[in-house]
Design a protein around this motif. Sequence first.
Motif, short mmCIF file in Angstrom:
data_model
loop_
_atom_site.label_atom_id
_atom_site.label_comp_id
_atom_site.label_asym_id
_atom_site.label_seq_id
_atom_site.Cartn_x
_atom_site.Cartn_y
_atom_site.Cartn_z
N LEU A 166 0.72 -1.40 -0.22
CA LEU A 166 0.15 -0.15 0.21
C LEU A 166 0.72 1.28 0.51
O LEU A 166 1.97 1.49 0.51
CB LEU A 166 -0.99 -0.15 0.81
CG LEU A 166 -2.56 -1.06 1.26
CD1 LEU A 166 -3.19 -1.20 2.06
CD2 LEU A 166 -2.31 -0.75 0.23
N GLN A 167 0.11 2.47 -0.82
CA GLN A 167 1.32 3.35 -0.44
C GLN A 167 0.20 4.17 0.58
O GLN A 167 -0.09 5.54 0.02
CB GLN A 167 0.75 4.16 -1.70
CG GLN A 167 0.92 3.28 -3.70
CD GLN A 167 2.89 3.03 -3.42
OE1 GLN A 167 3.12 3.74 -3.82
NE2 GLN A 167 2.84 1.45 -2.83
N ILE A 168 1.87 4.89 1.24
CA ILE A 168 1.44 5.37 2.47
C ILE A 168 1.99 6.82 2.57
O ILE A 168 3.40 6.77 2.28
CB ILE A 168 1.90 4.89 4.23
CG1 ILE A 168 0.31 3.73 3.73
CG2 ILE A 168 1.28 5.39 5.13
CD1 ILE A 168 0.90 2.40 4.87
N ALA A 169 1.15 7.77 3.02
CA ALA A 169 2.18 8.92 2.73
C ALA A 169 1.71 8.96 4.03
O ALA A 169 1.33 9.12 4.90
CB ALA A 169 1.51 10.37 2.31
N VAL A 170 2.87 9.95 4.57
CA VAL A 170 3.09 10.27 6.70
C VAL A 170 2.84 12.38 6.82
O VAL A 170 3.65 12.55 6.23
CB VAL A 170 4.47 10.19 6.55
CG1 VAL A 170 4.60 10.69 8.55
CG2 VAL A 170 4.36 8.93 7.29
N LEU A 171 2.51 12.64 6.99
CA LEU A 171 2.24 14.43 7.62
C LEU A 171 3.01 14.06 10.09
O LEU A 171 2.62 12.96 10.38
CB LEU A 171 0.66 14.70 8.26
CG LEU A 171 0.27 14.67 6.93
CD1 LEU A 171 -0.88 15.59 6.87
CD2 LEU A 171 0.79 15.40 5.39
N ILE A 172 4.24 14.55 9.42
CA ILE A 172 4.71 14.94 10.78
C ILE A 172 3.83 16.33 10.95
O ILE A 172 4.42 17.39 10.50
CB ILE A 172 6.76 15.24 10.07
CG1 ILE A 172 7.07 13.44 10.48
CG2 ILE A 172 6.79 15.10 11.72
CD1 ILE A 172 7.98 14.10 10.68
N MET A 173 3.70 16.63 12.00
CA MET A 173 3.07 17.44 12.39
C MET A 173 3.81 18.42 13.20
O MET A 173 4.32 17.95 14.15
CB MET A 173 1.56 17.62 13.06
CG MET A 173 0.30 16.35 12.46
SD MET A 173 0.34 17.61 11.10
CE MET A 173 -0.53 19.14 11.32
N ALA A 174 4.34 19.66 13.24
CA ALA A 174 5.17 20.22 13.72
C ALA A 174 5.06 22.35 13.23
O ALA A 174 5.69 22.80 13.50
CB ALA A 174 7.10 20.45 13.32
N ALA A 175 3.59 22.26 13.31
CA ALA A 175 3.19 23.40 13.14
C ALA A 175 2.74 24.37 14.35
O ALA A 175 2.95 25.75 14.18
CB ALA A 175 2.13 23.60 12.46
N GLY A 176 3.34 23.80 15.44
CA GLY A 176 2.68 24.89 16.84
C GLY A 176 3.77 25.38 17.09
O GLY A 176 4.75 25.93 17.04
N ALA A 177 3.11 26.40 18.47
CA ALA A 177 4.63 27.98 19.07
C ALA A 177 5.21 27.29 20.48
O ALA A 177 5.79 28.09 20.61
CB ALA A 177 3.64 28.82 18.90
N SER A 178 4.28 26.29 21.07
CA SER A 178 4.89 25.65 21.75
C SER A 178 5.00 27.11 22.95
O SER A 178 6.02 26.79 23.76
CB SER A 178 6.67 25.13 21.60
OG SER A 178 7.48 25.62 21.04
N THR A 179 3.66 27.41 23.04
CA THR A 179 3.78 28.47 23.97
C THR A 179 4.00 28.09 25.42
O THR A 179 4.41 29.34 26.43
CB THR A 179 2.63 28.80 23.19
OG1 THR A 179 1.64 27.57 24.51
CG2 THR A 179 2.59 29.24 22.76
N ARG A 180 3.76 26.71 25.66
CA ARG A 180 4.63 26.78 27.69
C ARG A 180 5.41 26.23 27.33
O ARG A 180 6.33 25.98 28.65
CB ARG A 180 3.35 25.14 27.45
CG ARG A 180 1.70 25.76 27.50
CD ARG A 180 0.61 24.19 28.45
NE ARG A 180 0.96 22.78 27.60
CZ ARG A 180 0.14 21.81 28.28
NH1 ARG A 180 0.07 22.33 28.78
NH2 ARG A 180 -0.57 21.80 27.08
N MET A 181 6.53 26.50 26.08
CA MET A 181 7.74 25.83 26.55
C MET A 181 8.92 26.79 26.72
O MET A 181 8.20 27.94 25.42
CB MET A 181 8.14 25.31 25.86
CG MET A 181 8.01 23.38 26.33
SD MET A 181 9.09 22.22 25.18
CE MET A 181 9.77 21.94 25.69
#
Length: 205
Positions: A3-18
């Motif tokens: 099967l053909q699988i694509a991956v989305l690595i979510m790295a868009a946030g601002a990490s406001t608590r760090m």
Amino acid sequence: MPLQIAVLIMAAGASTRMKGIKQLMPWKDSNFLLETIKTVQKCHVLNITIVLGSNAELISNQCQLNDLDVHVITNTNWAEGLGNSIAHAVKVKLQQQETYDGILICLADQPLLSHEYLNKVINEFEKHPEKIIGTNYGKRVGVPALFPKIYFSELSKLKGDSGAKLFLNKQSESIISLQANKQIIDIDTNAEYEQLMAHTNKTKI
């Protein structure tokens, strides 16, 4: 044929608590984002896409993403939440008219995630290509999660900051939930990061 699988690595946030940019926090030989990319690159996937938002240019430059075998999508509306960033990325993938049987969604702030677990998710999907393969969080199901193409349109309409969680938990009859144990830990605060580093250093002794 696999099967053909694509991956989305979510790295868009601002990490406001760090204090600092979470995607660039030191981890193993580099940082959270690069180590997540390395993990995913060991998996049986066709395409890897990094979804950036806050600090996109800085993260891309520092991680030298243009030199890696990955695609980069930047969501200018990242502040509207993880769901919005997932929806934006899926829309872009659909517009590219590339054919995928499934999209695997991962987070860049789950540093204990292993390629063995991700391949377990993929292998389960290959047995049940009509099912969503999600990760068990006890009372709910979350990411990493692999979605078959019949759900791409719904993913492209996600909103808010809950990401795919609400959507996943409405689809209980269509989900196979796998156990990832401590791999599901995500790092949102400096205290959590310090605990992670302390535990990692302790286990190396």
